[in-house]
Design a protein around this motif. Structure first.
Motif, PDB file in Angstrom:
ATOM      1  N   ASP A 159      82.287  17.798  10.628  1.00 21.49           N
ATOM      2  CA  ASP A 159      83.027  17.037   9.620  1.00 21.49           C
ATOM      3  C   ASP A 159      82.484  15.616   9.617  1.00 21.49           C
ATOM      4  N   ILE A 160      81.960  15.187   8.488  1.00 21.71           N
ATOM      5  CA  ILE A 160      81.345  13.872   8.358  1.00 21.71           C
ATOM      6  C   ILE A 160      82.307  12.964   7.594  1.00 21.71           C
ATOM      7  N   PRO A 161      82.837  11.918   8.233  1.00 23.91           N
ATOM      8  CA  PRO A 161      83.867  11.088   7.598  1.00 23.91           C
ATOM      9  C   PRO A 161      83.466  10.536   6.234  1.00 23.91           C
ATOM     10  N   THR A 162      82.205  10.148   6.065  1.00 22.04           N
ATOM     11  CA  THR A 162      81.771   9.576   4.790  1.00 22.04           C
ATOM     12  C   THR A 162      81.819  10.604   3.671  1.00 22.04           C
ATOM     13  N   TYR A 163      81.751  11.885   4.001  1.00 22.37           N
ATOM     14  CA  TYR A 163      81.779  12.934   2.987  1.00 22.37           C
ATOM     15  C   TYR A 163      83.195  13.439   2.699  1.00 22.37           C
ATOM     16  N   ARG A 164      84.197  12.790   3.286  1.00 24.51           N
ATOM     17  CA  ARG A 164      85.590  13.203   3.079  1.00 24.51           C
ATOM     18  C   ARG A 164      86.402  12.104   2.416  1.00 24.51           C
ATOM     19  N   CYS A 165      87.249  12.495   1.488  1.00 26.80           N
ATOM     20  CA  CYS A 165      88.207  11.576   0.879  1.00 26.80           C
ATOM     21  C   CYS A 165      89.499  11.635   1.690  1.00 26.80           C
ATOM     22  N   GLY A 177      82.149  22.474   7.489  1.00 26.85           N
ATOM     23  CA  GLY A 177      82.267  21.041   7.325  1.00 26.85           C
ATOM     24  C   GLY A 177      82.607  20.784   5.870  1.00 26.85           C
ATOM     25  N   ARG A 178      83.783  20.263   5.604  1.00 23.13           N
ATOM     26  CA  ARG A 178      84.232  20.091   4.219  1.00 23.13           C
ATOM     27  C   ARG A 178      83.613  18.851   3.583  1.00 23.13           C
TER      28      ARG A 178
END
Length: 416
Positions: A159-165, A177-178
């Motif tokens: 899970d990559i924080p920058t790719y998550r809202c 990984g969403r």
């Protein structure tokens, strides 16, 4: 006697004054009621403030992605390819692609988000992906790993924080990984499943199959063309007038029409391609809860935004055919093409990333033309399938469709 009476009198007055300093039961109840009313008034404001903070953080993440894409283009004179990766040049087997003995391969299915990693401060993850990996349990993976559907390959499950809202509450399995940020493929969808590079006659053909390139030139009109390198010079409509990427929700495992697509009773490709509202008109949207499919709809195929490394439509693509937060409607199962509008958990609209790096909030009510107009396609499936909307036309989907095209010469003279 007189002295004692005076003391008692003074004591009585003191007790009386002490009693007058307290609250009566009625006064206490009134105070509690007032506090309850204030809490009731303040809680929505606190929740709204929290969502405003999450929305700002979501926008900031998108801004970082936009800056990363700009820096990538500065360094490599192109955007990261969507649908890429080392592969077996003479094999297209999904079974062979997932093997954990070191022979697996990407099958050209890695999203633009993979190549972007070093430009969003994820160098360590990029190093893991770009080198062979041998795990303690004996699994062996080649550089850039197997297909992005393999959850046992550690990078694909990251899970990559920058790719998550932060406004999106989705987490964990069945998602790997969403992601909440999908690239824009324009105002049409054929052939987003294959793109410019296709496996034909026992080998991969890199932009050399004439029929596939006709399909791509006809229908792939957005900032991104799957499996093709795109450059800013291709954006003839102007970077500030072309959407690069849009926000999507990740599926929560419910029947939200924005995050899953039902596949039964839709008919063939042409019925879906000729009418973007095909899925809605079949009556499978719940009238009591218009954001959800009914129980009668078959929504077992695929969950949106569950694999950040996967280039397929449901995972990391969006298009500007149906307006924001409309239903997802694919032609077939989870790896196929179809209508995939952006979506969000914010109220009233979605964030989009323009090609010049600007972040815009697009409302659900944006002018979107005729949502029943056939999408553009050419030589679809066989040579007989040619869209009623001619190749080269201005977008039939109004301002929204025009923002999705990179070189269709629409004049954008409205605020959005």
């Amino acid at each position: 006697m007189k002295v004692f009476w005076t003391i008692d009198q003074r004591t009585s007055r003191r007790v009386g004054r002490l009693r007058q300093a307290g609250f009566t039961l009625v006064e206490l109840l009134v105070v509690i009621a007032i506090i309850g009313i204030l809490v009731g008034l303040l809680l929505p404001a606190v929740q709204a403030a929290r969502e405003a903070a999450r929305r700002m953080s979501c926008s900031n993440n998108f801004k970082q992605i936009g800056l990363g894409l700009q820096n990538y283009h500065i360094n490599y004179k192109q955007l990261p390819v969507h649908g890429v990766g080392p592969t077996n040049e003479n094999m297209n087997s999904t079974t062979a692609a997932i093997l954990n003995d070191g022979t697996g391969f990407t099958r050209l299915e890695l999203s633009y988000l993979v190549g972007l990693l070093p430009f969003i401060e994820q160098q360590a993850l990029w190093e893991t992906i770009s080198n062979p990996l041998v795990e303690t349990d004996g699994d062996r993976w080649p550089a850039f790993g197997p297909r992005p559907t393999v959850g046992s390959y550690p990078p694909w499950a990251a899970d990559i924080p920058t790719y998550r809202c932060p406004s999106d509450p989705g987490f964990g399995l069945p998602g790997l990984g969403r992601t909440n940020y999908a690239c824009c493929t324009g105002d049409a969808f054929y052939d987003a499943e294959e793109g410019a590079t296709i496996f034909v006659s026992g080998r991969w053909r890199y932009e050399t199959d004439s029929r596939q390139m006709e399909r791509v030139r006809g229908g792939m009109r957005g900032a991104y063309v799957p499996r093709k390198s795109m450059k800013f010079r291709d954006f003839l409509d102007g970077l500030s007038n072309t959407i690069m990427a849009g926000e999507i929700i990740s599926s929560l495992g419910d029947r939200d029409k924005r995050s899953v697509s039902f596949t039964n009773a839709k008919g063939g490709f042409q019925q879906v391609a000729d009418n973007p509202k095909r899925c809605e008109e079949l009556g499978y949207i719940d009238p009591q809860r218009p954001r959800f499919w009914t129980d009668a709809a078959n929504v077992t195929f695929g969950q949106r935004g569950h694999r950040w490394a996967d280039f397929h439509t449901l995972q990391s693509q969006m298009n500007t055919i149906l307006p924001p937060n409309a239903e997802v409607c694919l032609v077939g199962s989870s790896d196929t093409y179809g209508y995939a509008p952006p979506s969000s958990q914010h109220s009233g609209g979605v964030h989009v990333l323009m090609s010049d790096g600007a972040i815009k909030f697009i409302t659900d009510s944006i002018e979107a033309g005729n949502s029943h107009a056939p999408t553009i396609y050419f030589r679809a499936l066989t040579s007989e399938y040619i869209s009623a909307t001619p190749v080269g036309s201005m977008s039939p989907y109004g301002l929204w469709g025009a923002l999705g095209t990179r070189a269709s010469s629409e004049v954008i003279d409205e605020e959005f």
